[in-house]
Motif scaffolding. Sequence first.
Motif, mmCIF file in Angstrom:
data_model
loop_
_atom_site.group_PDB
_atom_site.id
_atom_site.type_symbol
_atom_site.label_atom_id
_atom_site.label_comp_id
_atom_site.label_asym_id
_atom_site.label_seq_id
_atom_site.Cartn_x
_atom_site.Cartn_y
_atom_site.Cartn_z
ATOM 1 N N TYR A 284 -11.112 1.784 4.250
ATOM 2 C CA TYR A 284 -10.577 2.984 4.883
ATOM 3 C C TYR A 284 -9.588 3.653 3.932
ATOM 4 O O TYR A 284 -8.835 2.983 3.213
ATOM 5 C CB TYR A 284 -9.863 2.638 6.191
ATOM 6 C CG TYR A 284 -10.709 1.830 7.140
ATOM 7 C CD1 TYR A 284 -11.586 2.448 8.026
ATOM 8 C CD2 TYR A 284 -10.653 0.437 7.138
ATOM 9 C CE1 TYR A 284 -12.376 1.704 8.897
ATOM 10 C CE2 TYR A 284 -11.442 -0.317 8.002
ATOM 11 C CZ TYR A 284 -12.303 0.328 8.874
ATOM 12 O OH TYR A 284 -13.088 -0.419 9.725
ATOM 13 N N GLY A 285 -9.593 4.986 3.934
ATOM 14 C CA GLY A 285 -8.658 5.722 3.100
ATOM 15 C C GLY A 285 -8.649 7.186 3.446
ATOM 16 O O GLY A 285 -9.527 7.688 4.155
ATOM 17 N N ALA A 286 -7.633 7.889 2.940
ATOM 18 C CA ALA A 286 -7.486 9.319 3.189
ATOM 19 C C ALA A 286 -7.759 10.090 1.915
ATOM 20 O O ALA A 286 -7.315 9.704 0.827
ATOM 21 C CB ALA A 286 -6.083 9.625 3.701
ATOM 22 N N GLU A 287 -8.499 11.178 2.014
ATOM 23 C CA GLU A 287 -8.726 12.067 0.885
ATOM 24 C C GLU A 287 -7.523 12.996 0.702
ATOM 25 O O GLU A 287 -6.627 13.065 1.552
ATOM 26 C CB GLU A 287 -9.997 12.884 1.118
ATOM 27 C CG GLU A 287 -11.263 12.051 1.234
ATOM 28 C CD GLU A 287 -11.639 11.379 -0.071
ATOM 29 O OE1 GLU A 287 -12.448 11.931 -0.829
ATOM 30 O OE2 GLU A 287 -11.116 10.271 -0.330
ATOM 31 N N ALA A 288 -7.497 13.706 -0.417
ATOM 32 C CA ALA A 288 -6.358 14.560 -0.721
ATOM 33 C C ALA A 288 -6.161 15.657 0.318
ATOM 34 O O ALA A 288 -5.042 16.135 0.526
ATOM 35 C CB ALA A 288 -6.527 15.179 -2.106
ATOM 36 N N ASP A 289 -7.235 16.079 0.997
ATOM 37 C CA ASP A 289 -7.124 17.137 1.994
ATOM 38 C C ASP A 289 -6.845 16.600 3.404
ATOM 39 O O ASP A 289 -6.841 17.363 4.364
ATOM 40 C CB ASP A 289 -8.397 17.993 2.016
ATOM 41 C CG ASP A 289 -9.639 17.207 2.444
ATOM 42 O OD1 ASP A 289 -9.523 15.983 2.698
ATOM 43 O OD2 ASP A 289 -10.726 17.812 2.508
ATOM 44 N N GLY A 290 -6.602 15.293 3.536
ATOM 45 C CA GLY A 290 -6.266 14.725 4.835
ATOM 46 C C GLY A 290 -7.445 14.194 5.625
ATOM 47 O O GLY A 290 -7.242 13.641 6.714
ATOM 48 N N GLN A 291 -8.656 14.332 5.119
ATOM 49 C CA GLN A 291 -9.772 13.668 5.781
ATOM 50 C C GLN A 291 -9.566 12.157 5.696
ATOM 51 O O GLN A 291 -9.161 11.643 4.657
ATOM 52 C CB GLN A 291 -11.101 14.008 5.111
ATOM 53 C CG GLN A 291 -11.613 15.403 5.333
ATOM 54 C CD GLN A 291 -13.036 15.528 4.792
ATOM 55 O OE1 GLN A 291 -13.988 15.084 5.421
ATOM 56 N NE2 GLN A 291 -13.160 16.138 3.629
ATOM 57 N N VAL A 292 -9.848 11.461 6.776
ATOM 58 C CA VAL A 292 -9.815 10.004 6.764
ATOM 59 C C VAL A 292 -11.254 9.515 6.783
ATOM 60 O O VAL A 292 -12.058 9.974 7.606
ATOM 61 C CB VAL A 292 -9.026 9.449 7.960
ATOM 62 C CG1 VAL A 292 -8.988 7.918 7.910
ATOM 63 C CG2 VAL A 292 -7.606 10.011 7.975
ATOM 64 N N LEU A 293 -11.575 8.607 5.859
ATOM 65 C CA LEU A 293 -12.947 8.146 5.693
ATOM 66 C C LEU A 293 -13.030 6.640 5.819
ATOM 67 O O LEU A 293 -12.060 5.916 5.555
ATOM 68 C CB LEU A 293 -13.502 8.560 4.331
ATOM 69 C CG LEU A 293 -14.066 9.981 4.172
ATOM 70 C CD1 LEU A 293 -12.975 11.015 4.210
ATOM 71 C CD2 LEU A 293 -14.833 10.089 2.866
ATOM 72 N N ALA A 294 -14.223 6.181 6.202
ATOM 73 C CA ALA A 294 -14.559 4.764 6.161
ATOM 74 C C ALA A 294 -15.816 4.594 5.330
ATOM 75 O O ALA A 294 -16.751 5.406 5.433
ATOM 76 C CB ALA A 294 -14.779 4.224 7.568
ATOM 77 N N TRP A 295 -15.831 3.557 4.479
ATOM 78 C CA TRP A 295 -16.985 3.242 3.643
ATOM 79 C C TRP A 295 -17.429 1.803 3.921
ATOM 80 O O TRP A 295 -16.598 0.938 4.222
ATOM 81 C CB TRP A 295 -16.652 3.342 2.153
ATOM 82 C CG TRP A 295 -16.189 4.662 1.667
ATOM 83 C CD1 TRP A 295 -16.933 5.664 1.099
ATOM 84 C CD2 TRP A 295 -14.830 5.144 1.633
ATOM 85 N NE1 TRP A 295 -16.140 6.712 0.727
ATOM 86 C CE2 TRP A 295 -14.845 6.429 1.045
ATOM 87 C CE3 TRP A 295 -13.604 4.618 2.046
ATOM 88 C CZ2 TRP A 295 -13.694 7.189 0.859
ATOM 89 C CZ3 TRP A 295 -12.454 5.365 1.876
ATOM 90 C CH2 TRP A 295 -12.509 6.641 1.281
ATOM 91 N N ARG A 296 -18.704 1.524 3.780
ATOM 92 C CA ARG A 296 -19.189 0.155 3.869
ATOM 93 C C ARG A 296 -18.696 -0.632 2.658
ATOM 94 O O ARG A 296 -18.862 -0.189 1.515
ATOM 95 C CB ARG A 296 -20.705 0.128 3.934
ATOM 96 C CG ARG A 296 -21.279 0.569 5.262
ATOM 97 C CD ARG A 296 -22.780 0.393 5.289
ATOM 98 N NE ARG A 296 -23.186 -0.978 4.925
ATOM 99 C CZ ARG A 296 -24.442 -1.389 4.867
ATOM 100 N NH1 ARG A 296 -25.431 -0.525 5.128
ATOM 101 N NH2 ARG A 296 -24.733 -2.638 4.535
ATOM 102 N N ALA A 297 -18.095 -1.786 2.901
ATOM 103 C CA ALA A 297 -17.518 -2.551 1.808
ATOM 104 C C ALA A 297 -18.571 -3.129 0.876
ATOM 105 O O ALA A 297 -18.308 -3.348 -0.314
ATOM 106 C CB ALA A 297 -16.648 -3.676 2.370
ATOM 107 N N ASP A 298 -19.787 -3.356 1.370
ATOM 108 C CA ASP A 298 -20.802 -3.982 0.531
ATOM 109 C C ASP A 298 -21.551 -2.998 -0.355
ATOM 110 O O ASP A 298 -22.050 -3.368 -1.424
ATOM 111 C CB ASP A 298 -21.801 -4.771 1.383
ATOM 112 C CG ASP A 298 -22.468 -3.917 2.455
ATOM 113 O OD1 ASP A 298 -22.033 -2.771 2.688
ATOM 114 O OD2 ASP A 298 -23.438 -4.408 3.071
ATOM 115 N N THR A 299 -21.619 -1.728 0.046
ATOM 116 C CA THR A 299 -22.399 -0.747 -0.722
ATOM 117 C C THR A 299 -21.623 0.498 -1.130
ATOM 118 O O THR A 299 -22.054 1.219 -2.028
ATOM 119 C CB THR A 299 -23.611 -0.272 0.100
ATOM 120 O OG1 THR A 299 -23.144 0.424 1.269
ATOM 121 C CG2 THR A 299 -24.483 -1.456 0.522
#
Length: 380
Positions: A284-299
Motif C-alpha cells: 500500500y502507498g500514496a502517489e504524489a497526487d494523493g491517490q492511495v493504491l494497493a498492489w499485489r505483493a507477488d506480482t
Amino acid sequence: MRRLARSGVRAAQALALALGALVLAGCASGTARPKPAELPPSVDLIGVRQVWQLRAAPVGFPLQVHVQGSQVLLAGDDGSLVTLDAASGRELGRASVGAPLSAGVGNDGRVSAVVTRANEVVALEGGQVLWRRPLPTQSYTAPLVAGGRVFVLGADRSLTALDGGSGARLWHLERPAEPLVLRQAGVLLPVGNTLVAGLAGRLVGIDPDNGSVRWEAPVAAARGTNDVERLVDLVGGAYRAGTLVCARAFQAALGCVETRDGRLLWTRAANGATGIAGDGERLYGAEADGQVLAWRADTGDRAWSTERLRWRQLTGPLVLGRSVVVGDSTGLVHLLSRADGTALGRMSTDGSGIAATPVQAGNTLVVVTRAGNVFGFRPE
C-alpha cells in the motif's frame, strides 16, 4: 513540494547549498499544488477514539518514530527526545542533545541515536549523551542502531558504521555522488546478517562487519535530461516480510527484492514520494497526487486505487487491522479499507499536519503532528 539538495555537502558549504536547494525546490514544484479534495462527512465504520495527548517539540525534519514494545520514542526540532508509554501516553523519559536535528530517531532498546543539522551523530544512553561524532555529509535518515553499532546513511547515500559504545568509525562506504539528493529519509534496515540500504535507485546488500557490497538490485534508473528529472532515489518506509524487501523509488517506481541473493522480483512504474507498507498479500502507498493504491505483493499488479484523498499531501501508510492508515497535511488521520480503499473512519488532531508515518504500539495508534503534539487513538 520536492525537497532537494546538492550532494557531497560538507559543513562549510551546508548553508549556501541549503539556500540553493530551497530555490531549486521551488522551481521543481512548478505551479501551486491543487486544492485538496473535499471530504464527505466522516463515516465511523471502525470505532476509534482519542485516549491521550502529549505535548512534545515541533517537528520540521523527516522524523521516523521508533517503537520498542509498548514504548514509543520520538524527537523534535530542538534536539529533544521523548519516550512515552503508548498505552497511557505517560512520559517515561526525556533527553536532549542540545542542537537542532535533521534525522532521528534510532534505538536498539538501550542506545538511541540522532543526527544534528551540524552533521553530527549523537548517541544517548539512559537519557545522557554517550558520544558525538562528526559526519562528512548531511543525513536525513534515522540512524540504525543494531548489533552494538550505529549505521548512518548520508544524504549523498554514503554509509558509515560507528561503534555503539565509543562512536569510533568502523568503516565507510562511498558511492559515486549524485548531482541531487532528496531531503527526506532513505532506506536502511537489517535483514538477517545483511544490512540493506537504498543507494541511489538501487537496493544494496552490505556486510555489516566490513562494509563490503554483497549484491545490488536496481529498482529504478535515472531518466530525463536535467539533474531534477534524472533524480533517482529510494525513499524511507520500506516493507519487509522475511527476506523480501519492497521499496519505492522517488516518483519513479516500486519494486521487490529477494535479499538472500539480491534478485529483483519485479518493478512497476509508480509516482509516489513517500514510503510503503504491506500485509503479506498486498503493498500500500500514496502517489504524489494523493491517490492511495494497493498492489499485489507477488506480482506488482494493481489491486485497487482510490482518489478520495487527492492532493492532501499524505504520509506513508500503516497497516492496522483491516485498515490502511495515512495522515495528511491538514492534521487528519484517515482509515481506509485494506480490501478496496473505501473510507472506514477519520480522526482529527491539531490541524498542523501529520509529521511522520503513524505507528502502532500495542493496541494504540500513535500520531505525531508538525506542531509537536502526540496523539494516542484506540479502538472502542
